[in-house]
Structure formats: structure tokens, C-alpha cells
Design a protein around this motif. Structure first.
Motif, PDB file in Angstrom:
ATOM      1  N   PRO A  27       0.830  -1.219   0.000  1.00  0.00           N
ATOM      2  CA  PRO A  27       0.000   0.000   0.000  1.00  0.00           C
ATOM      3  C   PRO A  27       0.849   1.248   0.000  1.00  0.00           C
ATOM      4  O   PRO A  27       2.000   1.245   0.421  1.00  0.00           O
ATOM      5  CB  PRO A  27      -0.789  -0.128   1.311  1.00  0.00           C
ATOM      6  CG  PRO A  27       0.074  -0.983   2.189  1.00  0.00           C
ATOM      7  CD  PRO A  27       0.794  -1.925   1.286  1.00  0.00           C
ATOM      8  N   GLY A  30      -0.156   6.930   3.645  1.00  0.00           N
ATOM      9  CA  GLY A  30      -1.374   7.708   3.844  1.00  0.00           C
ATOM     10  C   GLY A  30      -1.115   9.180   3.697  1.00  0.00           C
ATOM     11  O   GLY A  30       0.004   9.614   3.436  1.00  0.00           O
ATOM     12  N   GLU A 616     -12.494  -1.068  16.408  1.00  0.00           N
ATOM     13  CA  GLU A 616     -13.551  -0.966  15.410  1.00  0.00           C
ATOM     14  C   GLU A 616     -14.454  -2.184  15.565  1.00  0.00           C
ATOM     15  O   GLU A 616     -13.987  -3.325  15.466  1.00  0.00           O
ATOM     16  CB  GLU A 616     -12.982  -0.905  13.995  1.00  0.00           C
ATOM     17  CG  GLU A 616     -14.042  -0.637  12.941  1.00  0.00           C
ATOM     18  CD  GLU A 616     -13.457  -0.461  11.547  1.00  0.00           C
ATOM     19  OE1 GLU A 616     -14.218  -0.083  10.643  1.00  0.00           O
ATOM     20  OE2 GLU A 616     -12.250  -0.709  11.371  1.00  0.00           O
ATOM     21  N   ASP A 891      -1.713  -2.401  19.368  1.00  0.00           N
ATOM     22  CA  ASP A 891      -2.552  -1.608  18.472  1.00  0.00           C
ATOM     23  C   ASP A 891      -2.832  -0.207  19.000  1.00  0.00           C
ATOM     24  O   ASP A 891      -3.333   0.644  18.260  1.00  0.00           O
ATOM     25  CB  ASP A 891      -3.873  -2.329  18.188  1.00  0.00           C
ATOM     26  CG  ASP A 891      -4.630  -2.676  19.455  1.00  0.00           C
ATOM     27  OD1 ASP A 891      -3.984  -2.926  20.490  1.00  0.00           O
ATOM     28  OD2 ASP A 891      -5.874  -2.711  19.432  1.00  0.00           O
ATOM     29  N   SER A 926       0.696   5.307   7.766  1.00  0.00           N
ATOM     30  CA  SER A 926      -0.648   4.729   7.927  1.00  0.00           C
ATOM     31  C   SER A 926      -0.675   3.402   8.669  1.00  0.00           C
ATOM     32  O   SER A 926      -1.655   2.665   8.574  1.00  0.00           O
ATOM     33  CB  SER A 926      -1.329   4.559   6.558  1.00  0.00           C
ATOM     34  OG  SER A 926      -1.496   5.809   5.948  1.00  0.00           O
ATOM     35  N   THR A 929      -3.634   5.141  12.973  1.00  0.00           N
ATOM     36  CA  THR A 929      -4.566   6.246  12.765  1.00  0.00           C
ATOM     37  C   THR A 929      -4.836   6.877  14.123  1.00  0.00           C
ATOM     38  O   THR A 929      -4.847   6.187  15.144  1.00  0.00           O
ATOM     39  CB  THR A 929      -5.891   5.737  12.155  1.00  0.00           C
ATOM     40  OG1 THR A 929      -5.615   5.134  10.893  1.00  0.00           O
ATOM     41  CG2 THR A 929      -6.882   6.873  11.959  1.00  0.00           C
ATOM     42  N   GLY A1019      -4.086   1.387  11.425  1.00  0.00           N
ATOM     43  CA  GLY A1019      -4.622   1.993  10.225  1.00  0.00           C
ATOM     44  C   GLY A1019      -4.917   0.956   9.158  1.00  0.00           C
ATOM     45  O   GLY A1019      -5.182  -0.216   9.430  1.00  0.00           O
ATOM     46  N   SER A1020      -4.804   1.395   7.914  1.00  0.00           N
ATOM     47  CA  SER A1020      -5.221   0.546   6.791  1.00  0.00           C
ATOM     48  C   SER A1020      -4.147  -0.419   6.324  1.00  0.00           C
ATOM     49  O   SER A1020      -4.412  -1.304   5.522  1.00  0.00           O
ATOM     50  CB  SER A1020      -5.632   1.441   5.607  1.00  0.00           C
ATOM     51  OG  SER A1020      -4.546   2.295   5.247  1.00  0.00           O
ATOM     52  N   VAL A1021      -2.919  -0.265   6.805  1.00  0.00           N
ATOM     53  CA  VAL A1021      -1.826  -1.096   6.309  1.00  0.00           C
ATOM     54  C   VAL A1021      -1.825  -2.443   6.997  1.00  0.00           C
ATOM     55  O   VAL A1021      -1.753  -2.531   8.216  1.00  0.00           O
ATOM     56  CB  VAL A1021      -0.461  -0.387   6.546  1.00  0.00           C
ATOM     57  CG1 VAL A1021       0.677  -1.299   6.119  1.00  0.00           C
ATOM     58  CG2 VAL A1021      -0.424   0.905   5.764  1.00  0.00           C
ATOM     59  N   ASN A1022      -1.906  -3.511   6.216  1.00  0.00           N
ATOM     60  CA  ASN A1022      -1.862  -4.861   6.762  1.00  0.00           C
ATOM     61  C   ASN A1022      -0.652  -5.640   6.264  1.00  0.00           C
ATOM     62  O   ASN A1022      -0.254  -6.626   6.856  1.00  0.00           O
ATOM     63  CB  ASN A1022      -3.131  -5.634   6.391  1.00  0.00           C
ATOM     64  CG  ASN A1022      -4.327  -5.228   7.232  1.00  0.00           C
ATOM     65  OD1 ASN A1022      -4.229  -5.182   8.443  1.00  0.00           O
ATOM     66  ND2 ASN A1022      -5.434  -4.925   6.571  1.00  0.00           N
TER      67      ASN A1022
END
Length: 1146
Positions: A27, A30, A616, A891, A926, A929, A1019-1022
Motif C-alpha cells: 500500500p 497515507g 472498530e 494496536d 498509515s 490512525t 490503520g489501513s496497512v496490513n
């Protein structure tokens, strides 16, 4: 082989670095990446840059190597949890004991409707009591004969403040010897009231600034005495009733049962007419514009009085009202950033109060400018407002202009806007124009010559607003329920049902109906009593019930926890501030305010119980209105809480005739079993009515065992659901010990403890000695690890909180551990639930060493890899820990493990405090977050006063030249100054002191404040990710990768070479804040609705009583006498402050 030495500023081989993306790999960074320059290169291109050709050197590990280390870490954690966690074994234990429990379903719609109905029934009983009281009060007053010659000794009553005043030798009433009419009562402690009470009498509270011996007050005491029997009859019909209160428009409060007043340390400024419940019950919502004359004729002292008067006026407004404040001379302008009417909530009123202090007197008086501004504000229909009573409050020192043309243009002939005028200070101006303005516009004229007149004259306007309500008669007799607020007598948080009480007398045969409001009747309902109607433990740890009012403020919510309260203000926590705001919740809130039913499943963010993490999650929201009230009720359930277990112990186990202590499973609750079965903590729940609570879990367990020796499992004094589930889970967790834990050697895997916690309230920690260092909450539903494990799949790591972390020297004692937990998901047919959480406690020091080995190039357990003299080797986290930083971060951004021994004492600390440069890089790429929110319920230490002098603050001090000037002695300013000095002896802190301080309540030690909270979450990075922190010759390579099935991020980075590129540090610690910018928030106000009833007009209203005060010139003789009194040191006696309209005769 040693790594070649590098120095700060030394050049590195390879091409010059420029900021550009890493094409085709993972990815992209961000939006935050724009804040720094990054060079992202494929792993194959990194190698030539990291080792000088032709020499022996270690290179930064390649991506596939680090992915290999990550898999080893994942496998190690999973292996330990498979062996010791016992997830699979616990599932089997539940299934083996399937005959001992049933699976029940939470049906959200039915649940929320039942609870709403129960709350409605509870409140309806209070409504009936209110109506009986209001009707009786009106009849008693109508039958009462006014007595002009009534004396104090003619009235016998219990003065709630008598004991405190008798203890004060300087009390005015003690000096008068007026206590002959005061009863002395005995009291008994009553847990329902959290106070000592007497059920045979009522108590009376009279504000400090009202003379108890005045004819008006004595007549009021006379006729309200008859309410005593009605109070008692109400309690006989409904023993659950709490405080029953009549707040009179004269300021007298009569309440039942009797209890001594909570005497403050300083001045008692309590006045029932300024309580939120009284204000709401005494009038319909208001749109108010306050205009203040700041022309040059306003002297410094008069301006001070005006500022204080405006602040006191603002305190008469509630959240149902809207207001703006402007100053005027030749022109009018708002005193604050608010350009239109705004809701009169606590934060907006604070902005006004601060802005008012900045007003400066200059220019000439221009009433026209002030009134035109005010009418324009009230005519603005493009904003949210109350849309009921409309009024203008003008504070001035006097003037000649009547601005009739303005009234003709904006207000006549309908006169929909009331005008109230206030003549402030001592002066010789003709007040006739001010009187005329008020009388011509259905308002009232008041005079505020000194400090002592401020409070009474800034609240008397409520009598005028009450006229249409009185004239409306039965139509206006509607019970209203208030916002949440702090009870002045110690009940805690309450809501109050209010009902206005009207004067039904007539001055004579054929005369017009009286239009005065007598007061407001109120009955309190404690929030705890409403909470008892909601499901306790069937909703699971993360399910809950909440309720909101028409303003969107929460009545019930697990996050409604004000740290400190000021009983003068309501507790106003918006639903969107109680939770993390998003569009879905805005939609739910609007639907609830509109009184609709609804259901919605949403994906949202939730804050952990310890406020360190963000998860989340998926939540199901269901809501219905509570009929006959302004409230709406909501239910929140996670999908895994749709079902729950209910113990169904068989007759063989129950053996009704035997006490619970004879049950087999009960044996495992006894301390004698702890050594072999592990230590058991039981949740401090209300299992039985006679169970003594204790904050010490050992003491609570002892109390529980003693009670169980006496009762049977189906005893009516016990909650069978809680008790049976506790016994069931005791046996379930004991079998886990027997099948899994007892035969395992924890030391082999460097474990300090293993544990299991259940919905039934059991937390079992094995071995027993590990309980000595167990610091988690014994109530699983209040334990952060428990609630987070339910919301997250996989293994949740929880490092020790830094505040409780032991020093590095004490790590050798094996007392510091890291919790790893996971939820046990149970599938029974098509029903899935999570009834328990299991886990292990890792030995920090041993696992830090193990972490190094797992993130190394070892091929054998005891043989670190060596690099030959002419070979190129990859660095690893064990051999090269002087040059390579390897960490596990959770996290929330907190350090869990590190290969740096000196960082072990920093485990649990936010990683930015450990390596700010690297944490910022992770955030900008990213991996993390940030979520920022505000805590409006925090408590802060009081700010030191700005003036430490002994003199009253805000008092004008004359110069020597003033004293020598005869004109000064005869001026109005002198008269006003002397009055201020006199009142300042009593009300010395009125001008600038905080209200809570003046009242001397215990909360003066801490005050309510706003704290800004910042949490970080993944965040969105896995994917696996390589990057360079670009800092010229001080650049750093790093690699980051999420560990599968955990809440961990594995990070490998070069250690920093130098400090010249230190980046800004990310902050996670809670900080003091002024909150979001109010001036911006009011431009996009949250949705709300006002009360559905409005009484602002009645054609039969008699407006002839509109104020007939008279100004008088200061007398030189009076001034001299006052000065002599001061010089002789005689204690000045404040004049009685009761100011009652002529028609107030009852």
C-alpha cells in the motif's frame, strides 16, 4: 563480527535519496506522509546501499527474512495459547456440561420496549404524587388568610439551616435570637436518601439574602405547613418516593422528609428559584437578547454591577433557552464571537461570561442601536431557537430616549417581544423612560442599586413569564422532566418531575383572575433507581442501555460518569460526546429525539474502558420512545451478545433443603481449595440483598461465603440468575484447571500465570501465588482485557500500565507480566456466543530474551549465527542489538517487547516516548490512525485566584485626592462604593469568585474541566512494509509488519545515528483543553427539539403591574452616618433583600 562504526554526518554509499513512492510494493503511504520526506525502495535495491563492497559487514535484514521472523513469533504465541489457554478444552467442558445451562436469547425490540414501559410506570407514579401536591398547594393557598401582623414566634417550623447557624456565633439570626420558632428534630440514617432524615416533619430552607422575619415569608411558611400531611400521604401510597419539594416564588423551599441542610464552608448561595428544575417548571422556553449600555456615563463601579448582573441573568437560563449578549453605545455589537442566538448551555454561557468581563465603557448612549440589534436577533428565523417567549433585557444607568419609533416598527401592535429594563447603580437620572419601555412592551422595570439587589432582580422576570401559564389554567398543568443534575441534598444524580403551582385567588368579587405563579412542585427520581429497571448482566460486558432527552443529553449511559458536579448546573453530556461520534450515531440520535422507533446495525469505533485503545466493532442499536416523557430509550448489543447462558442447575445439585455451601462446585470458592485449584476472584455483584459489599475482594468473598452458609440456591432474597451462573462458572473453570493447567509446567514457557474470566463473574488465576500480583478488576465486565478480547479476534496483548510498572531492578523478581487473552467462542447449534475469556501472563524478562532469539538468524537453539571475515550477513535482533532496534508494539501504540534491555522498564509506555522518530514514521505511513475526542466530565485542580490580597475583589479604591475632594463625598459613586463595601463584607466573592467556591461545596477542591484525549489504533496497512526515514546522512531504515491473529506490530529499524533530525513527538497523554472552538460549533448546532408546549401569550394578561421603582439622590447625612459606623467598627447590618411585588401578597 562487529558492525563497522558509523558517525553522525558520515556519508553512506549509494545514490542520493529523494522522496518517491515505492512502486508496485504494498500500500501507498497515507495522507500523513506528506508531512515528511520518505524514500521507499524495493528490498532488492536496499542491499547494495547497506554494505560497503569488498569488506566484511552486516546488512539490514531483507523483507523475506523479517517475514520469516514474524511467522516464528506468530507460531510461538499461538503454540503457547493452544497449550495453556485452553480455548478448545473450555469449549468441550461447556458442551460436556450442556445439561446444566440453557441458552437464552436477547430480543432487542422486546427488551427495549419492556424497559421503556417499566420506566414509564415508575415515572407515572411520581406524576400522580406531583398532581396531588400541586392541587393541594393551590387549595391551601386559596384558603389562606393573609396576616399583616404575623410574627416569627407565631410560626413553628424546622429551619434546615438552624443547626449550622447556631454553630456560627456571627450568624445574624443568632444575634436576633429568632430561634424560638425553630423545631429541634432527631434524625435516623436512611440509605435510600444517603442522609439522615425525619419522616414526621418537613424542612424549610430560606436563601441567605432573604430576611426570614418578613411578612411575606412568614405568611408563606404559614400556609405551606399544610403540605406536610400531603407529603406523608404520598409516601404512604408510594414508599419509593424520594425528595418531595415545593419551591416557592418567594424563595422559600419546603421539602420532605426533613433533613439538615448541607451547610457550605462559605456563603450559602442556594436559591430554589435558580435551580434547573425550578426554572424549567416556572416558564416556557425563552429566546433572550441581553443588551448592555457601555456608554461613557457608565462609571467603573456601575459597569462592574452590570457585568455581574449579566452573569447572574445567564444563570437563570436552561438548555431549552437561547440567548445572545450585546453591548451598545452609538453602535451595538455582540460581546462574544456569537453573532446570533445560541443555546444557553453550560459551555456557551461560559463564553458569554468571559466576554462580558472585557466590556469597556466609552461613547454616548444609543438605545436605538441596542434595541434594533436585539429585535433583528429575535427576528432571525434561519437559526435554531426556542420559538416561544421572546424578550429583551436592557441594563443601563439611565437615559432620556424612549425609542418609541423602534417599538412601533418591530413590536407593536402585537407586542410579541417583552422588554425588561434594569436601572443599574446609584444615580440621579430620570427613570421614567425605562419604566415606560417596560410597561409599553409587556415587561417589567427593575432597579439594581447595589450588589445585594442583583440576584433577586435578575430572576424576578420569571414571574412575568409565568403569567400566560397561570392564565392557561389546566392546559398548562403538565409535568415536565428535567435534564440530569446533582441533587443539593446528596442523592447524587437525579432527574426531577416538575409541575407549576398557580395562585387561584381573586382580589375581590368579579375581579380578574390572579396571574401569579406560586412556585413549582418537584419530585426527584434517582438515576440509580432507573438503572435498576435495566437488564444487569444478560447483555454481556459490551451491551448496555442508554436514554436521551430532547436535547440529545444522556439520562442513562455507562459513560455518564461526571468526576465532579456543580449543583447549580445540570449535567449535560451529549450522546455524541458519550460515544465516539459518527454519521450513523447522528442519525440514531435524531430519530430518538423525534420520538421514533428504530433499529440499525453499524460499524463504529469504541473506546476501551481504560481509555488507552480504540476498537472498530459492530453494534446493533435499537430504540423506542418512553411515553409520557421527553425521553427516548436505546439498547446496544454486539452480535455475539444476542445469546447468553442461564444456569439450569438440576434438583440433584440444588437440594433445596441444604444451604449453597453444601454444593459440590461451591467447594472451589473456598480459600482452602485455592492452592490446588487456583485463586478465585468473584465479581462484586448484588447476589443477595443481605450481602455486605466490600472493595476488598478477599473480604467480599468472605462475606459471600458466610451468607451462603445460611441461604439456599433458590432463596427469594437472592438473585437466582446471578447466583446460579456464579456457581456454574465456578465448576466450569475448575474443570479447566483439572484438564489443562494443573499438569503443565508454566516455567517451561516462561509464564507467570494462566487465567480464565467468565460472564458469570468468576476470574480464576492459576497458580494461587500469581494472585498476589493480579491487578485486574475482579468484575470481568469492568476489566479492559475482558471487554477488548470479546471485541477482537485472536490474541490481545496488554502490557502493564506505565504508572504501575516496577523499576528495572525489580524485574528479576518476575513480578512484571504481559497479559495475553482471547475470547472463547461457543457454537451451540446455530447460536454463537462468547461466555468466557482465557489467557496467560508472560514473564516480561524471559519473553524479551525469547523475542530476541525468535527474531534472529539462529539455526540452532543455543548457537547464535556468526558472520565470517569476508562475508556479508544480515543483521538480526539478537547479535546486532547495538545497531538494530526490534520491538513489538500493540494496536494502541504501546511498547510490549524490545530487544533493548534498557527499554524493558519502558514496556507499557506510548512508543513515541521511547522512539519519537520511529513512531512518527509509523503514523505517517498509515500503520496507525489517530482519534481525538474530548472528555467533558473530567475534574481538574482549581486555578489559583488572580488576586491574593485580602480586600474584596473588583472594588474601586479611591485615591487620596478623592478623599480630599468634597464633590467626591457627595457623588453617587461614593454612595455606591459604600454599599459595595458593606455588602462586600458578606458577599466579598460575588464579582469574580467562582459560584462553587462561594457556595463552599466540597467540589471546590476540584472543578469540572475539559480534557482532550488522543488514542491511536491500527490503520489501513496490513502488509509487510519497508521504508526509510529520510534525514540526510542520519536516515534510518525500518520494516514493519502486523503479526497475524494478534494486536501486535513487529518493527525492525536501524537505531538512530544522531539526534539532529529529531521529529515532532506524537502525544497520547490526556491534556487539559478548552474543548472544540465554541464559536465554530454554534455555526453547525446539533439537532435538538424543545418542549412541545409553549405558553408565551394570553389575551387576558394584565400588564399593568410592570415595575414602579424610584431613584433617589444620595443623602449626605446617610453617607456620614455610614462612614461613622465604619470608623467605630460597628458591624453593619445588611438590609433585608426580599423584594416582592405588591401583588405578591398571598
Amino acid at each position: 563480527m562487529a558492525v563497522p562504526a558509523r558517525t553522525c554526518g558520515a556519508s553512506r554509499p549509494g545514490p542520493a535519496r529523494t522522496a518517491r513512492p515505492w512502486p508496485g510494493r504494498g500500500p501507498q503511504p497515507g495522507p500523513g506522509a506528506r508531512r515528511s520526506l520518505w524514500l521507499l525502495l524495493p528490498p532488492l535495491l536496499l542491499l547494495p546501499l547497506l554494505a560497503a563492497p569488498g569488506s566484511s559487514a552486516y546488512s539490514f535484514p531483507q523483507q523475506h527474512t523479517m517475514q520469516h521472523w514474524a511467522r516464528r513469533l506468530e507460531q510461538e504465541v499461538d503454540g503457547v495459547m493452544q497449550i495453556f489457554g485452553g480455548v478448545q478444552q473450555l469449549r468441550e467442558i461447556y458442551k460436556d456440561n450442556r445439561n446444566l445451562f440453557e441458552v437464552q436469547e436477547n430480543e432487542p425490540q422486546k427488551l427495549v420496549e419492556k424497559v421503556a414501559g417499566d420506566i414509564e410506570s415508575l415515572l407515572d407514579r411520581k406524576v400522580q404524587a406531583l398532581k396531588r401536591l400541586a392541587d393541594a398547594a393551590e387549595n391551601f393557598q386559596k384558603a389562606h388568610r393573609w396576616q399583616d401582623n404575623i410574627k416569627e414566634e407565631d410560626i413553628l417550623y424546622y429551619d434546615a439551616k438552624a443547626d449550622a447557624e447556631l454553630d456560627d456565633p456571627e450568624s445574624e439570626d443568632v444575634e436576633r435570637g429568632s430561634k424560638a420558632s425553630t423545631l429541634r428534630l432527631d434524625f435516623i440514617e436512611d440509605p435510600n436518601f444517603k442522609n439522615k432524615v425525619n419522616y414526621s416533619y418537613t424542612a424549610v430552607q430560606i436563601p441567605t439574602d432573604i430576611y426570614k422575619g418578613s411578612t411575606v415569608i412568614l405568611n408563606e411558611l404559614n400556609w405551606t405547613e399544610a403540605l406536610e400531611n400531603v407529603f406523608m400521604e404520598n409516601r404512604r401510597q408510594d414508599p419509593t418516593l424520594l425528595w418531595q419539594v415545593f419551591g416557592s416564588a418567594t424563595g422559600v423551599t419546603r421539602y420532605y422528609p426533613a433533613t439538615p441542610w448541607r451547610a457550605p464552608k462559605k456563603i450559602d448561595l442556594y436559591d430554589v428559584r435558580r435551580r434547573p428544575w425550578y426554572i424549567q417548571g416556572a416558564s416556557s422556553p425563552k429566546d433572550m437578547v441581553i443588551i448592555v449600555d457601555v456608554s461613557g456615563s457608565v462609571s467603573g463601579l456601575t459597569l462592574k454591577l452590570m457585568k455581574t448582573s449579566v452573569c447572574e441573568m445567564l444563570d437563570t437560563l436552561s438548555d431549552d433557552d437561547y440567548v445572545n449578549v450585546a453591548s451598545f453605545n452609538e453602535k451595538a455589537q455582540p460581546v462574544s464571537c456569537f453573532t446570533h442566538l445560541v443555546q444557553a448551555n453550560v459551555r456557551n454561557k461560559k463564553v458569554f461570561k468571559e466576554a462580558v468581563q472585557g466590556m469597556v465603557a466609552k461613547g454616548t448612549t444609543g438605545y436605538k442601536a441596542g434595541f434594533e440589534y436585539a429585535f433583528d436577533q429575535l427576528q432571525n428565523s434561519n437559526i435554531t431557537r426556542a420559538n416561544c417567549n421572546k424578550m429583551i433585557m436592557m441594563f443601563t444607568d439611565g437615559g432620556e430616549d424612549r425609542v418609541q419609533d423602534v417599538f412601533e416598527k418591530y413590536n407593536w401592535p402585537n407586542r410579541t417581544v417583552r422588554v425588561f429594563t434594569f436601572s443599574v447603580g446609584q444615580h440621579n437620572y430620570d427613570v421614567t423612560p425605562l419604566q415606560w419601555m417596560a410597561c409599553a412592551n409587556k415587561g417589567y422595570y427593575f432597579e439594581i442599586p447595589s450588589i445585594g439587589a442583583i440576584r433577586i432582580n435578575t430572576q424576578e422576570y420569571l414571574d412575568v413569564l409565568g403569567r400566560p401559564m397561570v392564565l392557561a389554567g389546566k392546559e398548562a398543568k403538565q409535568v415536565q422532566w428535567t435534564n440530569v443534575y446533582e441533587d443539593a441534598l446528596g442523592l447524587g444524580l437525579v432527574v426531577t418531575g416538575t409541575l407549576p403551582v398557580f395562585n387561584l385567588t381573586q382580589d375581590g368579587p368579579g375581579e380578574k383572575k390572579n396571574q401569579l405563579i406560586l412556585g413549582v412542585m418537584g419530585i426527584d427520581v434517582a438515576l440509580n433507581d432507573i438503572k435498576r429497571l435495566t437488564p444487569n448482566y444478560t447483555l454481556g460486558a459490551n451491551g448496555y442501555v442508554f436514554a436521551i432527552d430532547l436535547n440529545g443529553y444522556v439520562l442513562l449511559h455507562p459513560n455518564l460518569k461526571p468526576q465532579t458536579t456543580n449543583f447549580r448546573e445540570p449535567v449535560t453530556l451529549d450522546f455524541l460526546d458519550a460515544e465516539l461520534e459518527d454519521e450513523n450515531k447522528e442519525e440514531i440520535r435524531r430519530s430518538m429525539i423525534d420520538g421514533n422507533k428504530g433499529h440499525k446495525q453499524i460499524r463504529t469505533l469504541v473506546k476501551s474502558l481504560d481509555e488507552r485503545y480504540i476498537d472498530e466493532v459492530i453494534r446493533n442499536y435499537t430504540w423506542v420512545p418512553i411515553r409520557s416523557t421527553n425521553y427516548s430509550l436505546g439498547l446496544v448489543l454486539p452480535p455475539y451478545s444476542t445469546f447468553y447462558l442461564q444456569a439450569n442447575l438440576s434438583d440433584q445439585i440444588l437440594q433445596v433443603k441444604l444451604p449453597i455451601s453444601k454444593l459440590k462446585d461451591f467447594e472451589f470458592l473456598l480459600p482452602s481449595s485455592f492452592e490446588s485449584e487456583g485463586h478465585v476472584f468473584i465479581a462484586p455483584r448484588e447476589y443477595c440483598k443481605d450481602l455486605n459489599t466490600s472493595d476488598n475482594n478477599t473480604e467480599f468473598l468472605k462475606n459471600f461465603i458466610e451468607l451462603m452458609e445460611k441461604v439456599t440456591p433458590d432463596s427469594k432474597q437472592c438473585n437466582n440468575f446471578l447466583l446460579h451462573n456464579l456457581i456454574l462458572d465456578t465448576g466450569i473453570t475448575q474443570q479447566l484447571v483439572e484438564r489443562v493447567w494443573r499438569d503443565q509446567d508454566l516455567n517451561t514457557y516462561s509464564l507467570l500465570a494462566v487465567f480464565a474470566a467468565t460472564d458469570g463473574g468468576i476470574t480464576r488465576v492459576f497458580p494461587n501465588k500469581a494472585a498476589e500480583d493480579w491487578t485486574e478488576n475482579p468484575e470481568p465486565f469492568n476489566a479492559s482485557f475482558y471487554r477488548r478480547s470479546l471485541d477482537n479476534h485472536g490474541y490481545v496483548f496488554k502490557p502493564p500500565h506505565q504508572d504501575t510498572l516496577l523499576r528495572p531492578l525489580e524485574l528479576e523478581n518476575d513480578t512484571v507480566g504481559i497479559l495475553v487473552s482471547t475470547a472463547v467462542e461457543l457454537s451451540l447449534g446455530r447460536r454463537t456466543l462468547r461466555p468466557a475469556v482465557v489467557g496467560v501472563k508472560l514473564d516480561l524478562e524471559a519473553w524479551a530474551e525469547k523475542f530476541k532469539v525468535l527474531a534472529s538468524n539462529r539455526t540452532h537453539q543455543d548457537q547464535p549465527q556468526k558472520c565470517g571475515p569476508s562475508s556479508h550477513c544480515e543483521m538480526d535482533c539478537e547479535v546486532n542489538n547495538e545497531d538494530l532496534l526490534c520491538v513489538l508494539i500493540d494496536d494502541g501504540g504501546f511498547l510490549v517487547l524490545s530487544n533493548q534491555n534498557h527499554q524493558w522498564d519502558q514496556v507499557g509506555r506510548f512508543f513515541s516516548e521511547v522512539d519519537a522518530n520511529l513512531m512518527l514514521a509509523l503514523y505517517n505511513n498509515s500503520f496507525y490512525t489517530r482519534k481525538e475526542s474530548y472528555d467533558y466530565q473530567a475534574a481538574c485542580a482549581p486555578q489559583p485566584p488572580g488576586n491574593l490580597g485580602a480586600a474584596p475583589r473588583g472594588v474601586f479604591v479611591p485615591t487620596i485626592a478623592d478623599f480630599l475632594n468634597l464633590a467626591w463625598w457627595t457623588s453617587a459613586a461614593t454612595w455606591s462604593l459604600f454599599q459595595q463595601l458593606l455588602y462586600g463584607l458578606i458577599y466579598h466573592s460575588w464579582f469574580q469568585a467562582d459560584a462553587a467556591e462561594a457556595e463552599g461545596s466540597p467540589e471546590t477542591r476540584e472543578s469540572s474541566c475539559v480534557m482532550k484525549q488522543t488514542q491511536y489504533y491500527f490503520g489501513s496497512v496490513n502488509a509487510s512494509y519497508n521504508a526509510i526515514i529520510d534525514c540526510g546522512n542520519c536516515s534510518r531504515l525500518f520494516h514493519a509488519q502486523r503479526l497475524t491473529n494478534t494486536n501486535l506490530l513487529f518493527v525492525v529499524a536501524e537505531k538512530p545515528l544522531c539526534s539532529q533530525c529529531e521529529a515532532g513527538r506524537l502525544l497520547q497523554k490526556e491534556t487539559h483543553s478548552d474543548g472544540p472552538e465554541q464559536c465554530e460549533l454554534v455555526q453547525r448546532p446539533r439537532y435538538r427539539r424543545g418542549p412541545h408546549i409553549c405558553f408565551d401569550y394570553n389575551a387576558t394578561e394584565d400588564t399593568s403591574d410592570c415595575g414602579r421603582g424610584a431613584s433617589f439622590p444620595p443623602s449626605l447625612g446617610v453617607l456620614v452616618s455610614l462612614q461613622l459606623l465604619l470608623l467605630l467598627g460597628l458591624p453593619p447590618r445588611p438590609q433585608p433583600q426580599v423584594q416582592v411585588h405588591a401583588s405578591r401578597r398571598l
